[in-house]
Design an enzyme around this catalytic site. Structure first.
Site, PDB file in Angstrom:
ATOM      1  N   HIS A 157       0.861  -1.181   0.000  1.00  0.00           N
ATOM      2  CA  HIS A 157       0.000   0.000   0.000  1.00  0.00           C
ATOM      3  C   HIS A 157       0.902   1.237   0.000  1.00  0.00           C
ATOM      4  CE1 HIS A 157      -3.873  -1.930   1.765  1.00  0.00           C
ATOM      5  NE2 HIS A 157      -3.194  -2.820   1.068  1.00  0.00           N
ATOM      6  N   GLU A 161       1.066   3.883   1.809  1.00  0.00           N
ATOM      7  CA  GLU A 161       1.596   4.286   3.113  1.00  0.00           C
ATOM      8  C   GLU A 161       2.755   3.396   3.540  1.00  0.00           C
ATOM      9  OE1 GLU A 161      -2.974   4.812   3.531  1.00  0.00           O
ATOM     10  OE2 GLU A 161      -1.591   3.617   2.351  1.00  0.00           O
ATOM     11  N   CYS A 198      -6.205   2.412   5.746  1.00  0.00           N
ATOM     12  CA  CYS A 198      -6.953   1.215   6.114  1.00  0.00           C
ATOM     13  C   CYS A 198      -6.343   0.629   7.394  1.00  0.00           C
ATOM     14  CB  CYS A 198      -6.901   0.189   4.981  1.00  0.00           C
ATOM     15  SG  CYS A 198      -5.252  -0.517   4.731  1.00  0.00           S
ATOM     16  N   CYS A 236      -2.572  -0.210   7.044  1.00  0.00           N
ATOM     17  CA  CYS A 236      -1.727   0.981   7.043  1.00  0.00           C
ATOM     18  C   CYS A 236      -1.735   1.681   8.392  1.00  0.00           C
ATOM     19  CB  CYS A 236      -2.161   1.924   5.932  1.00  0.00           C
ATOM     20  SG  CYS A 236      -1.907   1.178   4.300  1.00  0.00           S
TER      21      CYS A 236
END
Length: 144
Positions: free
Chosen positions: A47, A49, A77, A80
């Site tokens: 992801h 992040e 999310c 993250c």
């Protein structure tokens, strides 16, 4: 947020969900950049992040990023949020809210959960929200 949006557009160009992130040190210098790379690397943890946090940790030589801020185009999310807490990030700024999977206030608020050993001191959502949300909406409308 402009730099995070640039990363999101780069993710879009490579066929991934357009989410971008940057990590800033206490002086405001970008020390990590990331974009969604799940498709590129066949990695469910890639992801934006997480990619940005990894780059920032490598740049500083320390996994602990106290004093740093994370700027991301979509509300983090659960995955993250966990990485943000583990890295000891002090400030999170995000663009679009995520009513389906957001972990910074939409669905749950892990970043400020009092029962956890670390909390993010400041969370700011909705920065350039329309532009961030538009990128995501265009991406998903093409997929339907």
């Amino acid at each position: 947020m402009r730099a995070a949006l640039d990363e999101a557009r780069a993710a879009l160009a490579s066929g991934d969900v357009p989410v971008g992130a940057i990590v800033l040190d206490a002086a405001g210098t970008v020390i990590g950049r990331g974009r969604n790379e799940r498709e590129k690397h066949h990695d469910p943890t890639a992801h934006a992040e997480v990619v940005a946090l990894r780059e920032a940790a490598a740049a500083t030589g320390d996994w602990q990023l106290s004093g740093c801020a994370l700027v991301v185009t979509l509300e983090p999310c659960v995955l993250c949020a966990g990485a943000i807490l583990a890295a000891r990030i002090d400030r999170v700024v995000f663009g679009a809210w995520d009513a389906k999977a957001g972990a910074a206030g939409s669905v749950v608020d892990l970043l400020r959960e009092r029962r956890l050993p670390h909390r993010v001191a400041e969370v700011v959502g909705g920065v350039d929200e329309q532009e961030c949300a538009s990128l995501l909406a265009a991406f998903f409308s093409e997929r339907r």
